[in-house]
Design a protein around this motif. Structure first.
Motif, short mmCIF file in Angstrom:
data_model
loop_
_atom_site.label_atom_id
_atom_site.label_comp_id
_atom_site.label_asym_id
_atom_site.label_seq_id
_atom_site.Cartn_x
_atom_site.Cartn_y
_atom_site.Cartn_z
N MET A 94 0.83 -1.21 0.00
CA MET A 94 0.00 0.00 0.00
C MET A 94 0.87 1.26 0.00
SD MET A 94 -3.02 -0.98 2.75
CE MET A 94 -3.69 0.68 2.69
N ALA A 95 1.90 1.27 0.83
CA ALA A 95 2.76 2.45 0.90
C ALA A 95 3.53 2.64 -0.40
CB ALA A 95 3.72 2.31 2.08
N ARG A 96 3.99 1.56 -0.99
CA ARG A 96 4.69 1.66 -2.27
C ARG A 96 3.79 2.25 -3.34
NH1 ARG A 96 6.89 -3.74 -4.35
NH2 ARG A 96 7.69 -2.36 -5.99
N ALA A 97 2.53 1.78 -3.38
CA ALA A 97 1.60 2.25 -4.40
C ALA A 97 1.30 3.75 -4.24
CB ALA A 97 0.30 1.45 -4.32
N ARG A 98 1.51 4.29 -3.08
CA ARG A 98 1.23 5.71 -2.83
C ARG A 98 2.50 6.56 -2.79
NH1 ARG A 98 -2.32 2.35 -1.28
NH2 ARG A 98 -4.54 2.84 -0.95
N SER A 99 3.60 5.96 -3.16
CA SER A 99 4.87 6.67 -3.20
C SER A 99 5.28 6.87 -4.65
CB SER A 99 5.96 5.87 -2.47
OG SER A 99 5.61 5.64 -1.12
N SER A 100 6.20 7.79 -4.87
CA SER A 100 6.72 8.02 -6.21
C SER A 100 8.20 8.35 -6.10
CB SER A 100 5.97 9.17 -6.89
OG SER A 100 6.14 10.37 -6.16
N ASP A 101 8.95 7.98 -7.14
CA ASP A 101 10.37 8.27 -7.19
C ASP A 101 11.07 7.81 -5.91
OD1 ASP A 101 12.77 9.15 -8.17
OD2 ASP A 101 12.44 11.25 -7.61
N SER A 102 10.81 6.56 -5.55
CA SER A 102 11.30 6.08 -4.27
C SER A 102 12.19 4.84 -4.43
CB SER A 102 10.14 5.73 -3.35
OG SER A 102 9.29 4.78 -3.97
N PHE A 103 12.81 4.71 -5.58
CA PHE A 103 13.68 3.55 -5.84
C PHE A 103 12.93 2.24 -5.62
CE2 PHE A 103 16.64 6.96 -5.12
CZ PHE A 103 17.65 6.75 -6.06
N ASN A 104 11.68 2.21 -6.11
CA ASN A 104 10.84 1.02 -6.03
C ASN A 104 10.51 0.64 -4.58
OD1 ASN A 104 9.36 -0.89 -7.50
ND2 ASN A 104 10.88 -2.50 -7.06
N GLY A 105 10.61 1.60 -3.68
CA GLY A 105 10.25 1.33 -2.28
C GLY A 105 9.16 2.29 -1.83
N ALA A 106 8.97 2.36 -0.53
CA ALA A 106 7.97 3.27 0.03
C ALA A 106 8.69 4.50 0.59
CB ALA A 106 7.19 2.57 1.14
N ASN A 107 8.16 5.66 0.25
CA ASN A 107 8.77 6.88 0.77
C ASN A 107 7.86 7.51 1.84
OD1 ASN A 107 6.77 8.45 -0.45
ND2 ASN A 107 8.02 8.98 -2.22
N PRO A 108 8.27 8.61 2.49
CA PRO A 108 7.46 9.18 3.56
C PRO A 108 6.06 9.60 3.15
CG PRO A 108 9.70 9.99 3.69
CD PRO A 108 9.61 9.22 2.41
N PHE A 109 5.86 9.96 1.87
CA PHE A 109 4.52 10.36 1.45
C PHE A 109 3.57 9.17 1.45
CE2 PHE A 109 7.16 13.74 -0.33
CZ PHE A 109 6.47 14.86 0.12
N GLY A 110 4.05 8.01 0.96
CA GLY A 110 3.23 6.80 1.04
C GLY A 110 2.98 6.39 2.48
N TRP A 111 3.98 6.56 3.33
CA TRP A 111 3.87 6.27 4.75
C TRP A 111 2.76 7.11 5.39
CZ3 TRP A 111 8.83 7.18 8.23
CH2 TRP A 111 8.57 6.79 9.56
N ALA A 112 2.79 8.43 5.16
CA ALA A 112 1.80 9.32 5.75
C ALA A 112 0.40 9.02 5.21
CB ALA A 112 2.17 10.77 5.47
N GLN A 113 0.30 8.70 3.93
CA GLN A 113 -1.02 8.47 3.35
C GLN A 113 -1.66 7.21 3.89
OE1 GLN A 113 -1.13 9.10 -0.86
NE2 GLN A 113 -3.23 8.31 -1.10
#
Length: 298
Positions: free
Chosen positions: A153-172
């Motif tokens: 879920m966090a990965r799907a809501r992240s962008s430009d994160s080296f195929n991982g989850a970034n803080p924006f996906g985390w917060a969402q």
């Protein structure tokens, strides 16, 4: 002859007495010296009478109605002077409150969850945030399968994160899962970043996400100690930070060992791993600074 003379003399004497009785004493003639000169006692009496008359006349001396008696009457009729109270001294200003030691920690036994792979730090941090927030007895989030789902879920809501989850996906994901709202913020100064995190925990009762290792790792800040309550002192200082590192007990060869769950770090200890995000790692649109996944007011 002798008898006749005696009778003539007696008659003359009687006539002289009669003439004397008929002579006016005051009217038409000069005043008798005896009558004009009043005796001393009479003079004193007359003076006393004159003084009494003068005293009794209006506008007279002190003994008259317009004199001393009037003054006494006026004094009785005039309102008594009211004493003027001295102004009360101004109350002393209350001394300014002095900051006292303050502590707040959301952690309870069982809240810590390890990351099951070296990539799932964000998902494990989401699970720990739920455990720290939920006090309804709804169950601990610690399942591996659930952690995998949260990661996706966090990965799907992240962008430009080296195929991982970034803080924006985390917060969402935190927000969508009912723990929000959360937002990603960048704070330029270290001390202010730590104070911002402590203040948010105090105001919302929810944990803060710390973006560690210049943007490569996720920790959870569950509480803090400070000098001064953040709700009372804007310039409070943080003296300790409670953290949860889902990578415990492994740590990093570059950044250092993982602190034990619920460890209380000094600001200096936290600063060795909580550093400014490296802008080249992923583009966030935020200025360079210390990144927080911050709970905000609903």
């Amino acid at each position: 002859m002798t008898g006749t003379r005696l009778r003539i003399v007696a008659w003359l004497l009687a006539l002289a007495g009669a003439l004397a009785g008929c002579t006016p004493g005051v009217a038409g003639g000069p005043a008798s010296p005896v009558a004009a000169a009043a005796p001393p006692a009479a003079t004193a009496a007359a003076s006393a009478t004159t003084a009494a008359g003068a005293a009794g006349s209006p506008g007279g001396a002190a003994g008259s109605p317009g004199g001393a008696a009037d003054a006494v009457a006026a004094a009785d009729a005039a309102p008594a002077p009211v004493p003027t109270a001295a102004p009360a001294p101004a109350p002393a200003a209350a001394p300014a409150p002095v900051p006292q030691p303050f502590a707040l920690n959301l952690f309870r036994e069982g809240d810590f969850v390890p990351q099951y792979t070296f990539d799932w730090c964000v998902a494990a941090s989401i699970q720990m945030a739920h455990n720290l927030i939920d006090d309804t007895g709804g169950g601990t989030w610690a399942d591996r399968a659930q952690q995998n789902e949260l990661w996706e879920m966090a990965r799907a809501r992240s962008s430009d994160s080296f195929n991982g989850a970034n803080p924006f996906g985390w917060a969402q994901v935190l927000t969508e899962a009912g723990m929000g709202p959360y937002a990603v913020v960048s704070v330029p100064g270290y001390e202010e970043a730590v104070r911002t995190a402590a203040r948010a925990i105090t105001e919302t009762g929810r944990p803060v996400g710390l973006v560690m290792w210049s943007g490569r790792h996720a920790w959870v800040m569950s509480g803090f100690e400070s000098l001064g309550d953040p709700r009372q002192f804007a310039d409070f200082s943080v003296t300790g930070i409670h953290v949860l590192d889902p990578l415990y007990p492994y740590g990093s060869g570059q950044w250092g060992p993982s602190p034990a769950p619920n460890a209380l770090l000094t600001p200096e200890q936290l600063a060795t791993q909580f550093v400014v995000r490296e802008p080249r790692r992923w583009s966030s649109g935020l200025p360079a600074g210390y990144l927080l996944v911050l709970p905000t007011a609903a």
